[in-house]
Scaffold this motif. Structure first.
Motif, short mmCIF file in Angstrom:
data_model
loop_
_atom_site.label_atom_id
_atom_site.label_comp_id
_atom_site.label_asym_id
_atom_site.label_seq_id
_atom_site.Cartn_x
_atom_site.Cartn_y
_atom_site.Cartn_z
N MET A 40 42.69 40.29 56.32
CA MET A 40 42.16 40.03 55.00
C MET A 40 40.84 40.78 54.89
N GLU A 41 40.68 41.45 53.77
CA GLU A 41 39.46 42.23 53.55
C GLU A 41 39.24 42.36 52.05
N THR A 42 37.98 42.52 51.66
CA THR A 42 37.66 42.80 50.26
C THR A 42 37.16 44.23 50.14
N PHE A 43 37.43 44.82 48.98
CA PHE A 43 37.04 46.20 48.68
C PHE A 43 36.52 46.26 47.25
N LEU A 44 35.64 47.22 47.01
CA LEU A 44 35.24 47.52 45.64
C LEU A 44 36.07 48.70 45.15
N VAL A 45 36.75 48.51 44.04
CA VAL A 45 37.56 49.56 43.43
C VAL A 45 37.06 49.72 42.00
N ASP A 46 36.38 50.83 41.71
CA ASP A 46 35.82 51.06 40.37
C ASP A 46 35.02 49.85 39.89
N ALA A 47 34.14 49.36 40.75
CA ALA A 47 33.25 48.22 40.46
C ALA A 47 34.01 46.91 40.27
N ARG A 48 35.26 46.85 40.72
CA ARG A 48 36.04 45.62 40.67
C ARG A 48 36.26 45.13 42.10
N GLU A 49 36.14 43.84 42.31
CA GLU A 49 36.33 43.25 43.64
C GLU A 49 37.82 43.01 43.87
N VAL A 50 38.35 43.52 44.98
CA VAL A 50 39.76 43.39 45.30
C VAL A 50 39.87 42.79 46.69
N ILE A 81 39.76 39.91 42.20
CA ILE A 81 39.09 38.62 42.12
C ILE A 81 37.74 38.80 41.42
N THR A 82 37.23 37.70 40.90
CA THR A 82 35.92 37.73 40.25
C THR A 82 35.17 36.45 40.60
N GLU A 83 33.86 36.57 40.68
CA GLU A 83 33.05 35.40 40.97
C GLU A 83 32.72 34.67 39.67
N THR A 84 32.99 33.38 39.64
CA THR A 84 32.72 32.55 38.47
C THR A 84 31.69 31.47 38.87
N PRO A 85 31.18 30.73 37.92
CA PRO A 85 30.26 29.65 38.27
C PRO A 85 30.88 28.62 39.23
N ASP A 86 32.22 28.51 39.21
CA ASP A 86 32.92 27.56 40.08
C ASP A 86 33.39 28.18 41.40
N GLY A 87 33.08 29.45 41.64
CA GLY A 87 33.53 30.14 42.85
C GLY A 87 34.40 31.34 42.49
#
Length: 78
Positions: free
Chosen positions: A1-11, A53-59
């Motif tokens: 499992m890993e996260t990446f930035l793709v065109d300023a979007r979190e994947v 994915i995106t960060e929201t106030p709830d996580g």
């Protein structure tokens, strides 16, 4: 499992590499599901999930309509 930035979007990318025939298939008398069709079924359980994915106030939350979301099967020709 890993996260990446793709065109300023979190994947997030998650590898699903383990299958359990006893859980994933209906077993025969010896506890093993026979046949080539079942081998294919198990192979199809091994893949990679790609999700924006995106960060929201709830996580963190899934961006449900993202064009980046997909499943990549392990047998996909590259």
């Amino acid at each position: 499992m890993e996260t990446f930035l793709v065109d300023a979007r979190e994947v997030i990318v998650i590898d699903h590499e383990h299958v359990n025939p006893k859980l994933n298939l209906a077993a025969g008398q010896d506890g093993v599901a026979p046949g080539a069709d079942n081998v294919t079924k198990l192979q199809n359980h091994q893949d990679v999930s790609v999700m924006e994915i995106t960060e929201t106030p709830d996580g963190w939350a899934l961006v449900k309509d993202s064009p980046l979301n997909r499943m990549i099967p392990h047998r996909l020709p590259m």
